[in-house]
Scaffold this motif. Structure first.
Motif, PDB file in Angstrom:
ATOM      1  N   GLU A  97       0.831  -1.240  -0.098  1.00 38.85           N
ATOM      2  CA  GLU A  97       0.012   0.092   0.053  1.00 38.85           C
ATOM      3  C   GLU A  97       0.824   1.250   0.052  1.00 38.85           C
ATOM      4  OE1 GLU A  97      -0.487   2.275   2.594  1.00 38.85           O
ATOM      5  OE2 GLU A  97       1.002   1.590   3.792  1.00 38.85           O
ATOM      6  N   VAL A  98       0.478   2.206  -0.635  1.00 35.23           N
ATOM      7  CA  VAL A  98       1.246   3.634  -0.517  1.00 35.23           C
ATOM      8  C   VAL A  98       0.113   4.854  -0.113  1.00 35.23           C
ATOM      9  CG1 VAL A  98       2.404   5.302  -1.701  1.00 35.23           C
ATOM     10  CG2 VAL A  98       2.469   2.840  -2.528  1.00 35.23           C
ATOM     11  N   VAL A  99       0.734   5.623   0.853  1.00 40.47           N
ATOM     12  CA  VAL A  99      -0.058   6.819   1.218  1.00 40.47           C
ATOM     13  C   VAL A  99       0.877   8.033   0.695  1.00 40.47           C
ATOM     14  CG1 VAL A  99      -0.885   8.209   3.149  1.00 40.47           C
ATOM     15  CG2 VAL A  99      -0.918   5.678   3.326  1.00 40.47           C
ATOM     16  N   VAL A 100       0.184   8.685  -0.027  1.00 41.33           N
ATOM     17  CA  VAL A 100       0.688   9.860  -0.545  1.00 41.33           C
ATOM     18  C   VAL A 100       0.358  11.109   0.562  1.00 41.33           C
ATOM     19  CG1 VAL A 100       0.969  11.760  -2.331  1.00 41.33           C
ATOM     20  CG2 VAL A 100       0.633   9.350  -2.959  1.00 41.33           C
ATOM     21  N   PHE A 101       1.300  11.614   1.331  1.00 42.59           N
ATOM     22  CA  PHE A 101       1.109  12.752   2.221  1.00 42.59           C
ATOM     23  C   PHE A 101       0.813  14.159   1.646  1.00 42.59           C
ATOM     24  CE2 PHE A 101       3.320   9.413   4.868  1.00 42.59           C
ATOM     25  CZ  PHE A 101       2.360   9.455   6.058  1.00 42.59           C
ATOM     26  N   PRO A 102      -0.031  15.002   1.884  1.00 38.86           N
ATOM     27  CA  PRO A 102      -0.034  16.279   1.464  1.00 38.86           C
ATOM     28  C   PRO A 102       1.160  17.163   1.786  1.00 38.86           C
ATOM     29  CG  PRO A 102      -1.307  16.106   3.484  1.00 38.86           C
ATOM     30  CD  PRO A 102      -0.938  14.427   3.170  1.00 38.86           C
ATOM     31  N   GLU A 103       1.428  17.992   1.222  1.00 41.10           N
ATOM     32  CA  GLU A 103       2.991  18.863   1.305  1.00 41.10           C
ATOM     33  C   GLU A 103       2.829  19.457   2.921  1.00 41.10           C
ATOM     34  OE1 GLU A 103       6.518  20.184   0.515  1.00 41.10           O
ATOM     35  OE2 GLU A 103       5.100  18.872  -0.794  1.00 41.10           O
ATOM     36  N   SER A 104       1.745  19.638   3.538  1.00 41.50           N
ATOM     37  CA  SER A 104       1.746  20.188   4.873  1.00 41.50           C
ATOM     38  C   SER A 104       2.361  19.034   5.710  1.00 41.50           C
ATOM     39  CB  SER A 104       0.453  20.635   5.260  1.00 41.50           C
ATOM     40  OG  SER A 104      -0.653  19.611   5.082  1.00 41.50           O
ATOM     41  N   ALA A 105       2.175  17.827   5.353  1.00 36.76           N
ATOM     42  CA  ALA A 105       2.706  16.594   6.362  1.00 36.76           C
ATOM     43  C   ALA A 105       4.050  15.954   5.997  1.00 36.76           C
ATOM     44  CB  ALA A 105       1.824  15.606   6.334  1.00 36.76           C
ATOM     45  N   ARG A 106       4.675  16.820   5.113  1.00 36.42           N
ATOM     46  CA  ARG A 106       6.112  16.301   4.583  1.00 36.42           C
ATOM     47  C   ARG A 106       7.091  16.238   5.774  1.00 36.42           C
ATOM     48  NH1 ARG A 106       9.269  16.092   0.267  1.00 36.42           N
ATOM     49  NH2 ARG A 106       7.589  16.679  -1.160  1.00 36.42           N
ATOM     50  N   GLY A 107       7.784  15.079   5.809  1.00 40.43           N
ATOM     51  CA  GLY A 107       8.695  14.935   6.715  1.00 40.43           C
ATOM     52  C   GLY A 107       8.602  13.985   8.139  1.00 40.43           C
ATOM     53  N   THR A 108       7.033  13.996   8.215  1.00 39.96           N
ATOM     54  CA  THR A 108       6.663  13.465   9.401  1.00 39.96           C
ATOM     55  C   THR A 108       6.854  11.791   9.345  1.00 39.96           C
ATOM     56  OG1 THR A 108       4.281  13.261   8.489  1.00 39.96           O
ATOM     57  CG2 THR A 108       5.014  15.131  10.153  1.00 39.96           C
ATOM     58  N   GLY A 109       7.245  11.161  10.287  1.00 36.05           N
ATOM     59  CA  GLY A 109       7.451   9.904  10.375  1.00 36.05           C
ATOM     60  C   GLY A 109       8.621   9.303   9.599  1.00 36.05           C
ATOM     61  N   GLU A 110       9.500   9.972   8.962  1.00 37.37           N
ATOM     62  CA  GLU A 110      10.660  10.097   8.057  1.00 37.37           C
ATOM     63  C   GLU A 110      11.295   8.608   8.433  1.00 37.37           C
ATOM     64  OE1 GLU A 110      13.755  12.226   5.295  1.00 37.37           O
ATOM     65  OE2 GLU A 110      12.469  13.072   6.765  1.00 37.37           O
ATOM     66  N   GLY A 111      11.542   7.876   7.728  1.00 34.21           N
ATOM     67  CA  GLY A 111      12.486   6.515   8.236  1.00 34.21           C
ATOM     68  C   GLY A 111      12.078   5.384   7.709  1.00 34.21           C
ATOM     69  N   HIS A 112      12.694   4.171   7.724  1.00 37.61           N
ATOM     70  CA  HIS A 112      12.375   2.837   7.522  1.00 37.61           C
ATOM     71  C   HIS A 112      12.425   2.107   8.879  1.00 37.61           C
ATOM     72  CE1 HIS A 112      12.256  -0.767   5.048  1.00 37.61           C
ATOM     73  NE2 HIS A 112      13.209  -1.059   5.719  1.00 37.61           N
ATOM     74  N   TYR A 113      11.311   1.302   8.942  1.00 41.50           N
ATOM     75  CA  TYR A 113      11.181   0.470  10.268  1.00 41.50           C
ATOM     76  C   TYR A 113      10.321  -0.393  10.030  1.00 41.50           C
ATOM     77  CZ  TYR A 113       7.874   4.626  10.199  1.00 41.50           C
ATOM     78  OH  TYR A 113       6.928   5.498   9.730  1.00 41.50           O
ATOM     79  N   ALA A 114       9.929  -1.386  10.999  1.00 43.31           N
ATOM     80  CA  ALA A 114       9.177  -2.736  11.080  1.00 43.31           C
ATOM     81  C   ALA A 114       7.814  -2.139  10.921  1.00 43.31           C
ATOM     82  CB  ALA A 114       9.400  -3.616  12.138  1.00 43.31           C
ATOM     83  N   TRP A 115       6.836  -3.045  10.477  1.00 45.68           N
ATOM     84  CA  TRP A 115       5.536  -2.773  10.280  1.00 45.68           C
ATOM     85  C   TRP A 115       4.775  -3.956  10.717  1.00 45.68           C
ATOM     86  CZ3 TRP A 115       3.325   1.641  11.004  1.00 45.68           C
ATOM     87  CH2 TRP A 115       1.974   1.962  10.889  1.00 45.68           C
ATOM     88  N   ASP A 116       3.667  -4.094  10.850  1.00 49.48           N
ATOM     89  CA  ASP A 116       2.961  -5.413  11.287  1.00 49.48           C
ATOM     90  C   ASP A 116       1.587  -5.732  10.241  1.00 49.48           C
ATOM     91  OD1 ASP A 116       1.019  -3.271  12.005  1.00 49.48           O
ATOM     92  OD2 ASP A 116       0.922  -4.097  13.948  1.00 49.48           O
ATOM     93  N   LEU A 117       1.808  -5.128   8.925  1.00 47.50           N
ATOM     94  CA  LEU A 117       0.640  -5.468   8.179  1.00 47.50           C
ATOM     95  C   LEU A 117       0.668  -7.087   7.558  1.00 47.50           C
ATOM     96  CD1 LEU A 117      -1.638  -4.106   6.827  1.00 47.50           C
ATOM     97  CD2 LEU A 117      -0.133  -3.149   4.858  1.00 47.50           C
TER      98      LEU A 117
END
Length: 204
Positions: A97-117
């Protein structure tokens, strides 16, 4: 506060909540995915994919969002995205899945980490540097603080962006994704809620 600014703050809070809770061991959050059974007062009953039903306290101050569908062609160099992906035996990442963030949310949660999907699942919040047509979809070269990745996005993968929602959207039968912290007697306290709207369910 303008509607645009308010939405930007809401989305940034959502991203921060999801990632902060994902990476803070002391908090031990839960990502609850399922279908709404009922909302009585502040108590949201959700039937989880695992088969059980849980009670989640959703305070009036908790942000509620929805998602709307986008196209693969909407992802361009310069987009800031969050993508859940699985790692193949060859070490390559394939988006689920892909979420495209609006420009106002750029940079939030930046990084690569484990997920539980799912098994071997990860999440990457990053800038799209290049988009290349590949044999299995589009290959996105992503960069984030401290690293970079290449993720293949198949044509059938859900691609969404955030859109406003309200408590009135929390109706029985709707799919939800809730970031919550455990409370007493098996209940939870919601930090963020993403609810199905106009037939588009949260894929994260």
């Amino acid at each position: 506060m303008s509607i645009r600014l308010k939405l930007g703050v809401t989305l940034a809070t959502l991203a921060f909540a999801g990632v902060a809770l994902a990476q803070t061991p002391a908090v031990k959050p839960s990502r609850i995915r399922g279908e709404i059974v009922s909302l009585n007062g502040d108590v949201l009953q959700v039937h989880r994919r695992s088969g059980d039903t849980v009670a989640i306290n959703v305070a009036p101050t908790v942000g509620i969002s929805a998602v709307k569908a986008m196209q693969l062609s909407d992802i361009k160099p310069g987009s800031f995205i969050g993508t859940a992906a699985t790692t193949g035996t060859d070490g390559k990442l394939t988006a689920t899945e892909v979420v495209v963030f609006p420009e106002s949310a750029r940079g939030t949660g930046e990084g690569h980490y484990a997920w539980d999907l799912g098994p071997n699942s990860s999440m990457t919040n990053a800038n799209v540097d290049t988009v290349v047509e590949g044999t299995s979809g589009r290959d996105l070269k992503l960069s984030y603080k401290g690293g970079d990745n290449v993720v293949t996005v198949p044509a059938n993968v859900p691609i969404v962006t955030f859109t406003p929602a309200a408590r009135t959207d929390l109706t029985p039968g709707k799919k939800v994704f809730v970031v919550a912290t455990p409370a007493a007697q098996g209940a939870f306290v919601a930090q963020r809620v993403v609810v199905e709207k106009d037939g588009v369910a949260p894929p994260m």
